[in-house]
Design a protein around this motif. Sequence first.
Motif, PDB file in Angstrom:
ATOM      1  N   GLN A  11       7.474 -15.644   0.808  1.00  0.00           N
ATOM      2  CA  GLN A  11       6.785 -16.087  -0.407  1.00  0.00           C
ATOM      3  C   GLN A  11       5.290 -15.796  -0.343  1.00  0.00           C
ATOM      4  N   THR A  12       4.697 -15.919   0.845  1.00  0.00           N
ATOM      5  CA  THR A  12       3.277 -15.613   0.986  1.00  0.00           C
ATOM      6  C   THR A  12       3.024 -14.119   0.795  1.00  0.00           C
ATOM      7  N   VAL A  13       3.897 -13.285   1.336  1.00  0.00           N
ATOM      8  CA  VAL A  13       3.782 -11.844   1.125  1.00  0.00           C
ATOM      9  C   VAL A  13       3.881 -11.529  -0.365  1.00  0.00           C
ATOM     10  N   LEU A  14       4.837 -12.139  -1.042  1.00  0.00           N
ATOM     11  CA  LEU A  14       5.013 -11.914  -2.475  1.00  0.00           C
ATOM     12  C   LEU A  14       3.763 -12.326  -3.259  1.00  0.00           C
ATOM     13  N   SER A  15       3.158 -13.449  -2.879  1.00  0.00           N
ATOM     14  CA  SER A  15       1.940 -13.889  -3.559  1.00  0.00           C
ATOM     15  C   SER A  15       0.803 -12.891  -3.361  1.00  0.00           C
ATOM     16  N   LEU A  16       0.672 -12.359  -2.149  1.00  0.00           N
ATOM     17  CA  LEU A  16      -0.356 -11.352  -1.891  1.00  0.00           C
ATOM     18  C   LEU A  16      -0.134 -10.107  -2.743  1.00  0.00           C
ATOM     19  N   LYS A  68       2.648   4.552  -1.881  1.00  0.00           N
ATOM     20  CA  LYS A  68       1.518   3.632  -1.796  1.00  0.00           C
ATOM     21  C   LYS A  68       1.995   2.179  -1.924  1.00  0.00           C
ATOM     22  N   ALA A  69       2.979   1.952  -2.778  1.00  0.00           N
ATOM     23  CA  ALA A  69       3.525   0.600  -2.935  1.00  0.00           C
ATOM     24  C   ALA A  69       4.165   0.124  -1.628  1.00  0.00           C
ATOM     25  N   ALA A  70       4.897   1.017  -0.948  1.00  0.00           N
ATOM     26  CA  ALA A  70       5.502   0.659   0.340  1.00  0.00           C
ATOM     27  C   ALA A  70       4.426   0.349   1.370  1.00  0.00           C
ATOM     28  N   GLN A  71       3.344   1.133   1.376  1.00  0.00           N
ATOM     29  CA  GLN A  71       2.233   0.852   2.285  1.00  0.00           C
ATOM     30  C   GLN A  71       1.603  -0.501   1.966  1.00  0.00           C
ATOM     31  N   LEU A  72       1.517  -0.819   0.684  1.00  0.00           N
ATOM     32  CA  LEU A  72       0.942  -2.093   0.255  1.00  0.00           C
ATOM     33  C   LEU A  72       1.788  -3.260   0.754  1.00  0.00           C
ATOM     34  N   VAL A  73       3.099  -3.139   0.638  1.00  0.00           N
ATOM     35  CA  VAL A  73       3.992  -4.184   1.138  1.00  0.00           C
ATOM     36  C   VAL A  73       3.829  -4.338   2.650  1.00  0.00           C
ATOM     37  N   GLY A  74       3.790  -3.215   3.361  1.00  0.00           N
ATOM     38  CA  GLY A  74       3.593  -3.270   4.809  1.00  0.00           C
ATOM     39  C   GLY A  74       2.285  -3.941   5.179  1.00  0.00           C
ATOM     40  N   SER A  75       1.215  -3.638   4.442  1.00  0.00           N
ATOM     41  CA  SER A  75      -0.089  -4.253   4.688  1.00  0.00           C
ATOM     42  C   SER A  75      -0.037  -5.755   4.449  1.00  0.00           C
ATOM     43  N   ALA A  76       0.662  -6.165   3.384  1.00  0.00           N
ATOM     44  CA  ALA A  76       0.780  -7.591   3.092  1.00  0.00           C
ATOM     45  C   ALA A  76       1.526  -8.317   4.199  1.00  0.00           C
ATOM     46  N   ILE A  77       2.598  -7.733   4.706  1.00  0.00           N
ATOM     47  CA  ILE A  77       3.352  -8.344   5.804  1.00  0.00           C
ATOM     48  C   ILE A  77       2.464  -8.497   7.032  1.00  0.00           C
ATOM     49  N   ARG A  78       1.702  -7.454   7.369  1.00  0.00           N
ATOM     50  CA  ARG A  78       0.821  -7.530   8.535  1.00  0.00           C
ATOM     51  C   ARG A  78      -0.266  -8.582   8.358  1.00  0.00           C
ATOM     52  N   GLN A  79      -0.796  -8.717   7.146  1.00  0.00           N
ATOM     53  CA  GLN A  79      -1.819  -9.728   6.893  1.00  0.00           C
ATOM     54  C   GLN A  79      -1.259 -11.133   7.073  1.00  0.00           C
ATOM     55  N   VAL A  80      -0.052 -11.355   6.580  1.00  0.00           N
ATOM     56  CA  VAL A  80       0.554 -12.678   6.728  1.00  0.00           C
ATOM     57  C   VAL A  80       0.840 -12.968   8.191  1.00  0.00           C
ATOM     58  N   GLY A 109       5.595  -3.992   9.393  1.00  0.00           N
ATOM     59  CA  GLY A 109       4.942  -3.312   8.285  1.00  0.00           C
ATOM     60  C   GLY A 109       5.311  -1.855   8.157  1.00  0.00           C
ATOM     61  N   ASN A 110       6.091  -1.339   9.098  1.00  0.00           N
ATOM     62  CA  ASN A 110       6.549   0.044   9.015  1.00  0.00           C
ATOM     63  C   ASN A 110       7.785   0.143   8.130  1.00  0.00           C
ATOM     64  N   ALA A 111       8.133   1.356   7.712  1.00  0.00           N
ATOM     65  CA  ALA A 111       9.202   1.503   6.718  1.00  0.00           C
ATOM     66  C   ALA A 111      10.048   2.731   6.995  1.00  0.00           C
ATOM     67  N   ILE A 112      11.276   2.687   6.481  1.00  0.00           N
ATOM     68  CA  ILE A 112      12.132   3.866   6.405  1.00  0.00           C
ATOM     69  C   ILE A 112      12.504   4.062   4.943  1.00  0.00           C
ATOM     70  N   GLU A 113      12.931   5.276   4.601  1.00  0.00           N
ATOM     71  CA  GLU A 113      13.247   5.595   3.213  1.00  0.00           C
ATOM     72  C   GLU A 113      14.690   6.065   3.091  1.00  0.00           C
ATOM     73  N   ALA A 114      15.364   5.640   2.041  1.00  0.00           N
ATOM     74  CA  ALA A 114      16.704   6.132   1.745  1.00  0.00           C
ATOM     75  C   ALA A 114      16.638   7.617   1.417  1.00  0.00           C
ATOM     76  N   THR A 115      17.697   8.344   1.778  1.00  0.00           N
ATOM     77  CA  THR A 115      17.770   9.779   1.537  1.00  0.00           C
ATOM     78  C   THR A 115      19.084  10.109   0.834  1.00  0.00           C
ATOM     79  N   GLN A 116      19.266  11.366   0.472  1.00  0.00           N
ATOM     80  CA  GLN A 116      20.527  11.765  -0.141  1.00  0.00           C
ATOM     81  C   GLN A 116      21.680  11.602   0.850  1.00  0.00           C
ATOM     82  N   ASP A 117      21.414  11.763   2.142  1.00  0.00           N
ATOM     83  CA  ASP A 117      22.456  11.568   3.152  1.00  0.00           C
ATOM     84  C   ASP A 117      22.753  10.088   3.384  1.00  0.00           C
ATOM     85  N   THR A 118      21.751   9.242   3.232  1.00  0.00           N
ATOM     86  CA  THR A 118      21.917   7.798   3.401  1.00  0.00           C
ATOM     87  C   THR A 118      21.329   7.112   2.175  1.00  0.00           C
TER      88      THR A 118
END
Length: 249
Positions: free
Chosen positions: A57-62, A86-98, A137-146
């Motif tokens: 919830q704190t991440v969501l508020s940020l 950029k949005a994914a980076q923003l989410v990762g940054s918010a998680i790290r800040q919390v 705060g790191n991420a993976i991305e869905a692909t056509q294979d997955t």
Amino acid sequence: MTYCVGILVKEGLVMIADTRTNAGVDNIATFRKLHLFEVPGERVVTLATAGNLSASQTVLSLLTEGIEDPETGRTETLLTASSMFKAAQLVGSAIRQVYARDGVEMEKHGMTFDVTMLLGGQIGHQPMRLYQIYSAGNAIEATQDTPFLQIGEPKYGKPILDRAIAYDTSLIEGLKLGLISMDSTLKSNLGVGLPIDIVVARRDALKAGVNYRIQEDEPYFRDLRERWSAALRAAHQAIPHPPYTDGAF
């Protein structure tokens, strides 16, 4: 416990999340875990959360109030991010800040900083994308294979998606398979529960075509559950007996 799934196929995006939180058998509550950030015609962004509720919830508020971008100095939210990356980076940054603010104290009190998120959507005419973002705060991305990603309790619903989901699966079939995946998880894990929130967005529509909550008495989902159970029983009964059991029983 939680179960959230994102499915990214050629036609678009399906996001599904349960709403149960569980802090013991006598402390079960309902909280929304699937959130929609939408400016029709400009962007459609969805965020599903799993893990520690207070941290999520704190991440969501940020992400709603805004985080300063160190490169530009601007305050960014999911409604201003220039791309899904950029949005994914923003989410990762918010998680790290919390974590920097609350994580150590949580761990001192025996709590695990466990936050995982699914971020999916499309901004402008850029590609539609789906990410899984971890507690670091790191991420993976869905692909056509997955073409699907899961957070929370994945093991009960994953076999269905592994066998049936492909990038060229239609959007409506992707939704149906996602709901079957959710039903299998509901059946096997009491920590996952109704209501269920769903968002479906067609590629390049830049808006949610479906934003819906499935309640306990929802006729279609009840029928889907009954039909899937009956189909499984019929399927295993139709398979021939193992030949090495002949005469053994």
